[in-house]
Scaffold this active site. Structure first.
Site, PDB file in Angstrom:
ATOM      1  N   ARG A 122       0.140   6.763  -6.976  1.00 54.81           N
ATOM      2  CA  ARG A 122      -0.578   5.328  -6.622  1.00 54.81           C
ATOM      3  C   ARG A 122      -1.472   5.618  -5.161  1.00 54.81           C
ATOM      4  O   ARG A 122      -2.322   5.076  -5.224  1.00 54.81           O
ATOM      5  CB  ARG A 122       0.119   3.970  -6.996  1.00 54.81           C
ATOM      6  CG  ARG A 122      -0.782   2.751  -7.186  1.00 54.81           C
ATOM      7  CD  ARG A 122      -0.343   1.550  -7.269  1.00 54.81           C
ATOM      8  NE  ARG A 122       1.210   1.047  -6.648  1.00 54.81           N
ATOM      9  CZ  ARG A 122       1.982   0.234  -6.103  1.00 54.81           C
ATOM     10  NH1 ARG A 122       1.709  -0.920  -7.451  1.00 54.81           N
ATOM     11  NH2 ARG A 122       3.107   0.009  -5.659  1.00 54.81           N
ATOM     12  N   LYS A 162      -3.997   0.011  -2.871  1.00 51.00           N
ATOM     13  CA  LYS A 162      -2.525  -1.006  -2.388  1.00 51.00           C
ATOM     14  C   LYS A 162      -3.048  -0.483  -0.859  1.00 51.00           C
ATOM     15  O   LYS A 162      -3.023   0.459  -0.465  1.00 51.00           O
ATOM     16  CB  LYS A 162      -1.157  -0.971  -2.737  1.00 51.00           C
ATOM     17  CG  LYS A 162      -0.372  -0.769  -2.569  1.00 51.00           C
ATOM     18  CD  LYS A 162       0.965  -1.028  -2.658  1.00 51.00           C
ATOM     19  CE  LYS A 162       2.376  -1.753  -2.417  1.00 51.00           C
ATOM     20  NZ  LYS A 162       2.300  -3.546  -1.815  1.00 51.00           N
ATOM     21  N   GLU A 203      -2.130 -12.744  -9.145  1.00 53.47           N
ATOM     22  CA  GLU A 203      -0.752 -12.497  -8.837  1.00 53.47           C
ATOM     23  C   GLU A 203       0.120 -13.568  -8.091  1.00 53.47           C
ATOM     24  O   GLU A 203      -0.834 -14.693  -8.035  1.00 53.47           O
ATOM     25  CB  GLU A 203      -0.874 -10.539  -9.353  1.00 53.47           C
ATOM     26  CG  GLU A 203      -1.767 -10.465  -8.126  1.00 53.47           C
ATOM     27  CD  GLU A 203      -1.504  -9.432  -7.022  1.00 53.47           C
ATOM     28  OE1 GLU A 203      -1.162  -8.595  -7.310  1.00 53.47           O
ATOM     29  OE2 GLU A 203      -2.193  -8.855  -6.363  1.00 53.47           O
TER      30      GLU A 203
HETATM   31  N1  PMP Z   1       0.418  -7.570  -6.328  1.00 59.42           N
HETATM   32  C1  PMP Z   1       0.494  -7.474  -5.346  1.00 59.42           C
HETATM   33  C2  PMP Z   1      -0.006  -7.694  -4.261  1.00 59.42           C
HETATM   34  C3  PMP Z   1       1.737  -6.513  -4.305  1.00 59.42           C
HETATM   35  O1  PMP Z   1       2.312  -6.377  -2.895  1.00 59.42           O
HETATM   36  C4  PMP Z   1       2.696  -5.307  -5.217  1.00 59.42           C
HETATM   37  C5  PMP Z   1       3.674  -4.793  -4.387  1.00 59.42           C
HETATM   38  N2  PMP Z   1       4.434  -5.513  -3.659  1.00 59.42           N
HETATM   39  C6  PMP Z   1       2.482  -6.002  -6.025  1.00 59.42           C
HETATM   40  C7  PMP Z   1       1.374  -6.754  -6.884  1.00 59.42           C
HETATM   41  C8  PMP Z   1       4.067  -6.248  -6.775  1.00 59.42           C
HETATM   42  O2  PMP Z   1       3.725  -4.499  -7.650  1.00 59.42           O
HETATM   43  P1  PMP Z   1       4.657  -2.904  -7.693  1.00 59.42           P
HETATM   44  O3  PMP Z   1       5.705  -3.479  -8.810  1.00 59.42           O
HETATM   45  O4  PMP Z   1       4.839  -1.758  -7.395  1.00 59.42           O
HETATM   46  O5  PMP Z   1       6.238  -3.266  -6.326  1.00 59.42           O
END
Ligand code: PMP
Length: 292
Positions: free
Chosen positions: A52, A151, A184
């Site tokens: 990622r 990200k 989210e």
């Molecule tokens: N959404 C956002 C905006 C995030 O920053 C994150 C990570 N902290 C997630 C969802 C969750 O992603 P992951 O399970 O890969 O940590």
């Protein structure tokens, strides 16, 4: 023992770990990052996190000056140097040092920072009792302007939502997109359970493709729990049987109230509790091992 922090090939003590004020990560949020977890010397979904990171970098046309193999070694060495069995690793790649203009061509080389430390996003008790969330006025960035799959170091959108939730005394914010569709939370993905089926918003509405989200989808499939990506409105959230959030730092955490509407029985539900257990088992067995 003071933390040893990796910056561009050298490990510095916490006090001496500094980057330039001309770094475009600092000036513009120009860069990408990952949050990675290790559990008892197992780095969870390491490959997925690196994939990622490199994909985010590719999309923003940022050349990471380490191969994935070298990056893996740098992360594992940082964990070992800090003697951390259980850790949260923050891996940052910024555009690097440039001048005061926006132009990324002025940044000669990307900068890499690796911080391995501990994290507790929510108090332990909330994993038993559940979170109370609120939808907030700040909407999610429009996905066609900036892909939610990147990200990036620019979290202002999420930070504003977090401030708004905090002002109301809530644990976390639910972010809706420009069409009022559930995207989210500020640092976590969201799932609902309705009639024994799991639903989570697709990335294109404005959600990061969470690695924990993927792990939950996999676990659901393995344990024959129906699971699908769905367009969800606030009405769907309020009338869900169960709701939970997923994230590397948060892991899997139940939600019991949204916008003052009780979710299900008002207590963490059986499906959420089951998935929390399965996720814990997964993190204890699935990962890249290191020694300290
Ligand atoms: N959404 C956002 C905006 C995030 O920053 C994150 C990570 N902290 C997630 C969802 C969750 O992603 P992951 O399970 O890969 O940590």
């Amino acid at each position: 023992m003071t933390l040893k922090i990796y910056i561009d090939g050298t490990w510095y003590s916490k006090e001496d770990a500094k980057i330039s004020v001309f770094d475009h990560g600092f000036l513009y949020g120009d860069g990408v990052f990952e949050g990675i977890r290790s559990y008892d010397r197992l780095v969870f979904r390491f490959k997925e996190h690196l994939d990622r990171l490199y994909e985010s970098a590719h999309t923003i046309m940022l050349d990471i000056p380490l191969t994935k193999k070298e990056m893996t070694a740098a992360v594992l060495t940082t964990l070992k140097m800090n003697k951390l069995k259980d850790a949260y690793v923050r891996l940052i790649v910024s555009r690097g040092r440039g001048d005061l203009g926006l132009d990324p061509k002025k940044c000669q080389k990307a900068s890499i920072v690796i911080i391995a430390d501990k994290i507790a996003l929510y108090p332990k008790e909330l994993y038993r009792t559940g979170l109370e969330l609120i939808t907030v006025p700040t909407m999610r960035n429009i996905p066609n302007a900036l892909s939610p799959a990147i990200k990036s170091l620019n979290y202002l959108n999420n930070i504003m939502a977090k401030i708004e939730a905090g002002m109301g005394g809530y644990d976390e914010a639910i972010m809706l997109n420009h069409n009022g569709i559930v995207a989210e939370c500020t640092g976590d993905n969201i799932f609902i359970i309705k009639n024994k089926s799991l639903h989570t918003p697709p990335s294109y509405v404005g959600a990061l493709k969470g690695i924990t989200r993927d792990a939950i989808i996999e676990l659901a499939k393995k344990h024959t729990i129906a699971c699908q990506e769905s367009i969800l409105t606030r009405h769907d959230l309020y009338n869900a049987d169960e709701v939970f959030l997923t994230g590397t730092a948060a892991e899997v955490i139940p939600v019991i109230k949204i916008d003052e509407r009780q979710i299900g029985t008002g207590k963490p539900g059986s499906c959420t509790t089951k998935l929390m257990k399965l996720f814990k088992q997964l993190t204890a067995t699935d990962g890249v091992r290191y020694t300290i």
